[in-house]
Design an enzyme around this catalytic site. Structure first.
Site, mmCIF file in Angstrom:
data_model
loop_
_atom_site.group_PDB
_atom_site.id
_atom_site.type_symbol
_atom_site.label_atom_id
_atom_site.label_comp_id
_atom_site.label_asym_id
_atom_site.label_seq_id
_atom_site.Cartn_x
_atom_site.Cartn_y
_atom_site.Cartn_z
ATOM 1 N N SER A 114 38.365 60.203 92.322
ATOM 2 C CA SER A 114 38.180 59.185 91.109
ATOM 3 C C SER A 114 36.990 58.397 91.632
ATOM 4 O O SER A 114 37.032 58.165 93.009
ATOM 5 C CB SER A 114 39.409 58.592 90.877
ATOM 6 O OG SER A 114 39.141 57.289 90.210
ATOM 7 N N TYR A 137 46.057 53.172 93.752
ATOM 8 C CA TYR A 137 45.296 54.397 93.112
ATOM 9 C C TYR A 137 44.183 54.805 93.687
ATOM 10 O O TYR A 137 43.959 55.754 94.140
ATOM 11 C CB TYR A 137 45.497 54.386 91.698
ATOM 12 C CG TYR A 137 44.871 55.561 90.904
ATOM 13 C CD1 TYR A 137 45.224 56.530 90.536
ATOM 14 C CD2 TYR A 137 43.508 55.149 90.755
ATOM 15 C CE1 TYR A 137 44.579 57.738 89.986
ATOM 16 C CE2 TYR A 137 42.803 56.116 89.849
ATOM 17 C CZ TYR A 137 43.421 57.376 89.485
ATOM 18 O OH TYR A 137 42.592 58.365 89.061
HETATM 19 P P1 NAP Z 1 46.321 63.005 82.244
HETATM 20 O O1 NAP Z 1 45.745 63.264 80.996
HETATM 21 O O2 NAP Z 1 47.503 61.945 82.222
HETATM 22 O O3 NAP Z 1 47.162 64.330 82.795
HETATM 23 C C1 NAP Z 1 47.795 64.284 83.920
HETATM 24 C C2 NAP Z 1 48.169 65.867 84.157
HETATM 25 O O4 NAP Z 1 48.816 65.776 85.488
HETATM 26 C C3 NAP Z 1 49.041 66.428 83.322
HETATM 27 O O5 NAP Z 1 48.860 67.773 82.982
HETATM 28 C C4 NAP Z 1 50.474 66.059 84.131
HETATM 29 O O6 NAP Z 1 51.565 67.171 83.563
HETATM 30 C C5 NAP Z 1 50.027 66.379 85.439
HETATM 31 N N1 NAP Z 1 50.736 65.884 86.419
HETATM 32 C C6 NAP Z 1 51.181 64.417 86.881
HETATM 33 N N2 NAP Z 1 51.868 64.418 87.863
HETATM 34 C C7 NAP Z 1 52.483 65.713 88.059
HETATM 35 C C8 NAP Z 1 53.139 65.982 89.182
HETATM 36 N N3 NAP Z 1 53.763 65.313 89.922
HETATM 37 N N4 NAP Z 1 53.165 67.361 89.376
HETATM 38 C C9 NAP Z 1 52.476 68.251 88.433
HETATM 39 N N5 NAP Z 1 51.890 67.859 87.512
HETATM 40 C C10 NAP Z 1 51.443 66.712 87.359
HETATM 41 O O7 NAP Z 1 45.477 62.648 83.323
HETATM 42 P P2 NAP Z 1 43.899 62.895 83.451
HETATM 43 O O8 NAP Z 1 43.171 61.827 83.078
HETATM 44 O O9 NAP Z 1 43.471 64.315 82.894
HETATM 45 O O10 NAP Z 1 43.869 62.983 84.950
HETATM 46 C C11 NAP Z 1 43.610 64.304 85.875
HETATM 47 C C12 NAP Z 1 42.899 63.920 87.214
HETATM 48 O O11 NAP Z 1 42.000 63.079 86.951
HETATM 49 C C13 NAP Z 1 44.100 63.011 87.787
HETATM 50 O O12 NAP Z 1 44.158 63.214 89.213
HETATM 51 C C14 NAP Z 1 43.311 61.694 87.534
HETATM 52 O O13 NAP Z 1 43.741 60.454 88.662
HETATM 53 C C15 NAP Z 1 41.816 61.992 87.765
HETATM 54 N N6 NAP Z 1 41.184 60.909 87.100
HETATM 55 C C16 NAP Z 1 41.310 60.652 85.633
HETATM 56 C C17 NAP Z 1 40.321 59.514 85.232
HETATM 57 C C18 NAP Z 1 40.372 59.098 83.896
HETATM 58 O O14 NAP Z 1 39.826 58.150 83.445
HETATM 59 N N7 NAP Z 1 41.240 59.922 83.149
HETATM 60 C C19 NAP Z 1 39.578 59.032 86.101
HETATM 61 C C20 NAP Z 1 39.299 59.278 87.345
HETATM 62 C C21 NAP Z 1 40.224 60.511 87.994
HETATM 63 P P3 NAP Z 1 52.241 66.844 82.431
HETATM 64 O O15 NAP Z 1 51.583 67.197 81.354
HETATM 65 O O16 NAP Z 1 53.257 67.791 82.407
HETATM 66 O O17 NAP Z 1 52.773 65.535 82.543
#
Ligand code: NAP
Length: 243
Positions: free
Chosen positions: A138, A152
């Site tokens: 991130s 985080y």
């Molecule tokens: P999201 O829409 O909340 O999706 C999270 C995903 O991770 C879901 O598929 C969830 O599974 C899975 N997950 C969460 N905890 C888990 C666990 N303990 N074991 C297995 N799967 C797990 O999140 P996103 O925004 O796409 O984020 C994806 C990555 O990008 C993360 O690492 C996040 O920190 C990073 N990121 C996101 C942003 C942003 O602004 N969105 C910015 C920077 C970095 P379920 O669907 O089954 O719950």
């Protein structure tokens, strides 16, 4: 090389967009999820419906046995695993550091550090020469997220250090390890932080004036996994609209 790629957190958000993008590029993909079985099955159905190969696998990445089973299932169903998108991650309620609940701190460390490290370790044990790992970090790792979620941000800084160290350790084996550092991306993770509108509000403050889309992050991940990035390892590619 035939690409068989494990995508953790493939059911929603950045992971789901990455599964679709990689499958369109010829990867066979294991779409791992924790709870969202229907969403993961929908990602798989869209891929197989378009002629691709994909399987959904339930795996809590913070649980070692689940991680081992995830990679074994991917290999059994799709063939020898060649890549990992280490994407599953979580956050907790936005707030000042003094109010951070210990349980939230432990969960973020457990998923974003322990879980991601377990997945990287399992990939390290099975990836062939020519294989690649992309860790989803991130922009928070370098911004620090004051007043929001410093724990985080710090967990993602740990992931960046894994990227650097592992890239050097695995370079001689012909395995590349890189990261992407998304900025504010329009996904459901902001609801977890208690601020579902955060992407719109905070994204407007980025130099590019908007939040990013999951597909824009998926594009960077796909490049880092591809032979086009054959001399790129140990780098963390920022996809953050200038933040
Ligand atoms: P999201 O829409 O909340 O999706 C999270 C995903 O991770 C879901 O598929 C969830 O599974 C899975 N997950 C969460 N905890 C888990 C666990 N303990 N074991 C297995 N799967 C797990 O999140 P996103 O925004 O796409 O984020 C994806 C990555 O990008 C993360 O690492 C996040 O920190 C990073 N990121 C996101 C942003 C942003 O602004 N969105 C910015 C920077 C970095 P379920 O669907 O089954 O719950």
């Amino acid at each position: 090389m035939d690409h068989v790629t494990v995508i953790t957190g493939g059911s929603r958000g950045i992971g789901a967009a990455t599964a679709a993008r990689l499958a369109a590029g010829g990867h066979r993909v294991a779409v791992a999820y924790q709870h969202a079985a229907a969403a993961a099955e929908a990602v798989v159905a869209a891929i197989t419906g378009a002629g691709g190969a994909a399987v959904a696998v339930r795996a809590d990445t913070a649980v070692e046995d689940d991680v081992v089973r995830l990679f074994a299932t991917a290999a059994a169903e799709l063939g020898a695993v060649t890549g990992l998108v280490n994407n599953a991650g979580t956050t907790s309620t936005i707030g000042p550091f003094a109010e951070l609940a210990t349980a939230d701190l432990r969960r973020v460390v457990d998923v974003n550090i322990v879980g991601a490290f377990l997945c990287a370790r399992e990939a390290t044990r099975v990836l062939p020469r020519g294989g690649a790992i992309v860790n989803v970090s991130s922009a928070a790792a370098t911004l620090g997220s004051p007043g929001e979620y410093i724990h985080y941000a710090a967990s993602k800084a740990a992931l960046d250090t894994l990227t650097i160290g592992l890239s050097k350790e695995l370079g001689p084996a012909g395995i590349r390890v890189n990261g992407v550092a998304p900025g504010i991306i329009r996904t459901e993770i902001h609801a977890v932080s208690g601020d579902p509108d955060r992407a719109e509000r905070a994204g407007a403050g980025a130099p590019l004036g908007r939040p990013g889309e999951p597909a824009e992050v998926a594009e960077a991940i796909a490049w880092l996994l591809s032979p086009a990035a054959s001399y790129t390892t140990g780098t963390i590619l920022r996809v953050a609209g200038g933040r």
